[in-house]
Design a protein around this motif. Sequence first.
Motif, PDB file in Angstrom:
ATOM      1  N   ARG A  59       0.835  -1.211   0.000  1.00 29.52           N
ATOM      2  CA  ARG A  59       0.000   0.000   0.000  1.00 29.52           C
ATOM      3  C   ARG A  59       0.863   1.253   0.000  1.00 29.52           C
ATOM      4  O   ARG A  59       0.583   2.214  -0.721  1.00 29.52           O
ATOM      5  CB  ARG A  59      -0.913  -0.009   1.215  1.00 29.52           C
ATOM      6  CG  ARG A  59      -1.809   1.195   1.314  1.00 29.52           C
ATOM      7  CD  ARG A  59      -2.790   1.024   2.468  1.00 29.52           C
ATOM      8  NE  ARG A  59      -3.426   2.265   2.822  1.00 29.52           N
ATOM      9  CZ  ARG A  59      -4.483   2.781   2.194  1.00 29.52           C
ATOM     10  NH1 ARG A  59      -4.994   2.136   1.172  1.00 29.52           N
ATOM     11  NH2 ARG A  59      -5.000   3.919   2.582  1.00 29.52           N
ATOM     12  N   GLN A  60       1.939   1.250   0.791  1.00 34.99           N
ATOM     13  CA  GLN A  60       2.842   2.402   0.824  1.00 34.99           C
ATOM     14  C   GLN A  60       3.496   2.614  -0.531  1.00 34.99           C
ATOM     15  O   GLN A  60       3.639   3.752  -0.992  1.00 34.99           O
ATOM     16  CB  GLN A  60       3.912   2.210   1.896  1.00 34.99           C
ATOM     17  CG  GLN A  60       3.395   2.344   3.302  1.00 34.99           C
ATOM     18  CD  GLN A  60       4.475   2.066   4.331  1.00 34.99           C
ATOM     19  OE1 GLN A  60       5.512   1.488   4.027  1.00 34.99           O
ATOM     20  NE2 GLN A  60       4.223   2.494   5.559  1.00 34.99           N
TER      21      GLN A  60
ATOM     22  N   CYS B 222       0.892   4.087  -2.836  1.00 34.54           N
ATOM     23  CA  CYS B 222       0.642   5.495  -2.515  1.00 34.54           C
ATOM     24  C   CYS B 222       1.774   6.385  -3.023  1.00 34.54           C
ATOM     25  O   CYS B 222       1.533   7.457  -3.572  1.00 34.54           O
ATOM     26  CB  CYS B 222       0.477   5.678  -1.011  1.00 34.54           C
ATOM     27  SG  CYS B 222      -1.086   5.035  -0.383  1.00 34.54           S
TER      28      CYS B 222
ATOM     29  N   THR C 179       1.425   9.273  -5.901  1.00 29.43           N
ATOM     30  CA  THR C 179       1.802  10.655  -5.590  1.00 29.43           C
ATOM     31  C   THR C 179       2.818  11.186  -6.587  1.00 29.43           C
ATOM     32  O   THR C 179       2.701  12.311  -7.077  1.00 29.43           O
ATOM     33  CB  THR C 179       2.353  10.745  -4.156  1.00 29.43           C
ATOM     34  OG1 THR C 179       1.348  10.255  -3.254  1.00 29.43           O
ATOM     35  CG2 THR C 179       2.715  12.157  -3.786  1.00 29.43           C
TER      36      THR C 179
ATOM     37  N   ASN D  66      -2.738  11.431  -4.410  1.00 28.95           N
ATOM     38  CA  ASN D  66      -2.649  10.787  -3.109  1.00 28.95           C
ATOM     39  C   ASN D  66      -4.044  10.562  -2.538  1.00 28.95           C
ATOM     40  O   ASN D  66      -4.356   9.490  -2.012  1.00 28.95           O
ATOM     41  CB  ASN D  66      -1.796  11.639  -2.169  1.00 28.95           C
ATOM     42  CG  ASN D  66      -1.303  10.887  -0.980  1.00 28.95           C
ATOM     43  OD1 ASN D  66      -1.647   9.740  -0.758  1.00 28.95           O
ATOM     44  ND2 ASN D  66      -0.474  11.530  -0.195  1.00 28.95           N
ATOM     45  N   ASN D  67      -4.907  11.559  -2.637  1.00 29.49           N
ATOM     46  CA  ASN D  67      -6.284  11.420  -2.162  1.00 29.49           C
ATOM     47  C   ASN D  67      -7.067  10.418  -3.004  1.00 29.49           C
ATOM     48  O   ASN D  67      -7.857   9.627  -2.473  1.00 29.49           O
ATOM     49  CB  ASN D  67      -7.005  12.768  -2.177  1.00 29.49           C
ATOM     50  CG  ASN D  67      -6.575  13.662  -1.030  1.00 29.49           C
ATOM     51  OD1 ASN D  67      -6.077  13.181  -0.020  1.00 29.49           O
ATOM     52  ND2 ASN D  67      -6.770  14.958  -1.196  1.00 29.49           N
TER      53      ASN D  67
ATOM     54  N   ALA E  31      -5.955   7.864  -4.557  1.00 22.09           N
ATOM     55  CA  ALA E  31      -5.489   6.504  -4.269  1.00 22.09           C
ATOM     56  C   ALA E  31      -5.951   6.027  -2.896  1.00 22.09           C
ATOM     57  O   ALA E  31      -5.766   4.879  -2.533  1.00 22.09           O
ATOM     58  CB  ALA E  31      -3.972   6.433  -4.361  1.00 22.09           C
TER      59      ALA E  31
ATOM     60  N   CYS F 134      -4.916   7.237   0.099  1.00 17.09           N
ATOM     61  CA  CYS F 134      -3.782   7.168   1.026  1.00 17.09           C
ATOM     62  C   CYS F 134      -3.941   8.142   2.182  1.00 17.09           C
ATOM     63  O   CYS F 134      -4.501   9.156   2.087  1.00 17.09           O
ATOM     64  CB  CYS F 134      -2.491   7.470   0.287  1.00 17.09           C
ATOM     65  SG  CYS F 134      -2.209   6.311  -1.054  1.00 17.09           S
TER      66      CYS F 134
END
Length: 76
Positions: free
Chosen positions: A27-28, A31, A35, A71-72, A74, A76
């Motif tokens: 997940r990181q 994200c 981004t 970012n939003n 996705a 995250c």
Amino acid sequence: MKKSSILAIIATMGLLQACDTTPAQERQIGCAGATVAGAVLGGAVGNQFGGGSGKDILTAGGAVAGGMAANNAAGC
């Protein structure tokens, strides 16, 4: 000889285990990728507008806004 072989096997096992990723790590990575992609796209769009130092400001602003939006999106 056996001692060095055992150490080599243990070292190899440790390196292979480091390749295993957890769902949180995946997940990181997702994200971060979203981004960066959003920032590049936002910077490219912002670069199309303005002139002189205004173009630089719009490029930077587009990169920040694009990164935040991606970012939003996705989650995250």
